[in-house]
Design a protein around this motif. Structure first.
Motif, short mmCIF file in Angstrom:
data_model
loop_
_atom_site.label_atom_id
_atom_site.label_comp_id
_atom_site.label_asym_id
_atom_site.label_seq_id
_atom_site.Cartn_x
_atom_site.Cartn_y
_atom_site.Cartn_z
N GLY A 239 0.80 -1.22 0.00
CA GLY A 239 0.00 0.00 0.00
C GLY A 239 0.83 1.26 0.00
N SER A 240 0.61 2.13 0.98
CA SER A 240 1.30 3.42 1.04
C SER A 240 2.80 3.25 1.24
CB SER A 240 0.71 4.29 2.16
OG SER A 240 0.87 3.67 3.42
N MET A 241 3.22 2.22 1.99
CA MET A 241 4.64 1.98 2.20
C MET A 241 5.33 1.63 0.88
SD MET A 241 7.26 1.84 4.22
CE MET A 241 6.67 1.70 5.91
N ALA A 242 4.70 0.79 0.07
CA ALA A 242 5.27 0.43 -1.23
C ALA A 242 5.35 1.64 -2.14
CB ALA A 242 4.44 -0.68 -1.88
N ASN A 243 4.31 2.47 -2.13
CA ASN A 243 4.32 3.68 -2.96
C ASN A 243 5.43 4.63 -2.52
OD1 ASN A 243 2.14 2.81 -4.48
ND2 ASN A 243 0.63 3.79 -3.15
N LYS A 244 5.60 4.76 -1.21
CA LYS A 244 6.65 5.64 -0.68
C LYS A 244 8.03 5.12 -1.09
CE LYS A 244 8.29 7.72 3.63
NZ LYS A 244 8.09 7.81 5.11
N TYR A 245 8.21 3.80 -1.04
CA TYR A 245 9.50 3.21 -1.45
C TYR A 245 9.80 3.54 -2.91
CZ TYR A 245 12.92 -0.29 -2.90
OH TYR A 245 14.03 -0.91 -3.42
N HIS A 246 8.82 3.32 -3.79
CA HIS A 246 9.05 3.58 -5.21
C HIS A 246 9.34 5.06 -5.47
CE1 HIS A 246 6.91 -0.38 -5.80
NE2 HIS A 246 7.94 -0.51 -6.62
N ASP A 247 8.62 5.93 -4.77
CA ASP A 247 8.85 7.37 -4.96
C ASP A 247 10.26 7.77 -4.51
OD1 ASP A 247 6.30 7.65 -5.93
OD2 ASP A 247 5.45 8.43 -4.06
N ARG A 248 10.70 7.22 -3.37
CA ARG A 248 12.03 7.57 -2.86
C ARG A 248 13.12 7.02 -3.77
NH1 ARG A 248 13.06 6.89 3.43
NH2 ARG A 248 14.94 7.95 2.70
N GLN A 250 12.85 6.42 -7.03
CA GLN A 250 12.85 7.22 -8.25
C GLN A 250 13.53 8.56 -8.02
OE1 GLN A 250 9.00 7.73 -10.09
NE2 GLN A 250 9.74 9.26 -11.53
N SER A 251 13.26 9.18 -6.88
CA SER A 251 13.88 10.47 -6.56
C SER A 251 15.40 10.32 -6.43
CB SER A 251 13.30 11.03 -5.25
OG SER A 251 11.94 11.33 -5.41
N HIS A 252 15.83 9.21 -5.83
CA HIS A 252 17.26 8.98 -5.67
C HIS A 252 17.95 8.80 -7.02
CE1 HIS A 252 20.97 7.65 -3.72
NE2 HIS A 252 21.01 6.67 -4.62
N VAL A 253 17.35 7.99 -7.89
CA VAL A 253 17.93 7.77 -9.22
C VAL A 253 17.99 9.08 -9.99
CG1 VAL A 253 17.59 6.64 -11.45
CG2 VAL A 253 17.24 5.35 -9.34
N GLU A 254 16.93 9.88 -9.91
CA GLU A 254 16.93 11.17 -10.60
C GLU A 254 18.00 12.11 -10.03
OE1 GLU A 254 12.94 12.53 -10.16
OE2 GLU A 254 12.15 11.26 -11.76
#
Length: 286
Positions: A239-248, A250-254
């Motif tokens: 849920g929200s934890m998985a979404n937060k992981y993916h967002d973080r 992606q932000s790190h790679v960017e």
């Protein structure tokens, strides 16, 4: 590590297709940084309509109030430097998707094709400092030696990217192509400092991440472990934890990509679950 010497036979079969890909890119509008494309300053000439304005030397204009463009000639004797991260976080991924093995094979691909083009390669691993594996002969025998040493490599501890690359930069005495292979799971500011030490050269950052890092195949109560520190954390993933992981992530790679661009380096994210030669072709023609 289980890189087999017949890996080079596979590379040989793909060499012709990789060359065609490189030529297609070079004939198009994109710019390729593949081996053999190093340019060195040759001379000045007066600007003429149609010349690339990016080649105007503004320091000369400030002295003469006339427009001169810089001319370049191809640099035939290019040295390609490959550095592969051997920190504990690279010891992740199953089978062919193992981060270190996949990344090491990308580095070997660069070394092999460099030697085939009669240029020199240097191959090193690093954690807190670089460790050179080749002997400087830049031939097939040297490549086999590098494979043996890579297969014996132990992955442990945390990488000190800045110290390792600053030390290595001091050993480069001519303009070169530097290929750094790592998962870059560190502070983006450290990556920027490390790349800054190499910015007199053409630099490619190859960021290797395993499929389970890019898209964790877990749901529910899960224990996450840091391979470098050994610390573990129990948490509900979904849920929200998985979404937060993916967002973080992606932000790190960017952020890594942005830091690289700041110092005119290329950054390529590689999914180690991809077909190896497709991934290598993407990096080679970057």
């Amino acid at each position: 590590m289980t890189i087999e010497p017949d890996f080079f036979a596979e590379l040989e079969r793909f060499e012709a297709s990789l060359q065609r890909i490189s030529e297609d890119v070079q004939q198009g509008e994109q710019e390729s940084r593949s081996v053999g494309e190093g340019l060195t300053f040759s001379d000045y000439r007066r600007y003429a309509p149609g010349d690339d304005t990016r080649l105007i030397d503004w320091r000369v204009y400030a002295r003469t109030e006339e427009y001169y463009v810089k001319q370049f000639e191809e640099e035939r004797n290019l040295t390609v430097h490959v550095l592969v991260d051997t920190s504990a976080s690279m010891d992740y991924g199953d089978g062919d998707a193992h981060k270190f093995e996949f990344g090491a094979k990308i580095g070997l691909g660069f070394a092999y094709l460099t030697a085939e083009e009669n240029n020199d390669f240097r191959f090193s691993t690093f954690r807190n400092r670089p460790k050179r594996l080749d002997t400087g002969r830049s031939n097939r025998g040297d490549l086999l030696r590098v494979v043996d040493l890579l297969n014996e490599t132990e992955l442990s501890d945390k990488a000190d990217l800045v110290s390792a690359l600053e030390e290595y930069a001091s050993t480069i005495h001519s303009r070169s192509l530097v290929v750094v292979v790592s998962d870059f799971l560190t502070d983006p500011d450290e990556v920027e400092s490390a790349v800054a030490a190499l910015e007199e050269n053409d630099v490619i950052l190859v960021q290797t991440l395993a499929p389970d890092e890019l898209d964790p195949d877990v749901t529910g109560d899960t224990i996450f472990e840091d391979p470098e520190s050994g610390d573990s954390l129990r948490s509900y993933f979904g849920g929200s934890m998985a979404n937060k992981y993916h967002d973080r992530l992606q932000s790190h790679v960017e952020a890594i990509s942005e830091r690289a661009t700041t110092h005119r380096a290329d950054h390529i994210l590689v999914n180690t679950g991809a077909a190896f030669f497709d991934a290598f072709a993407d990096v080679w023609v970057e």
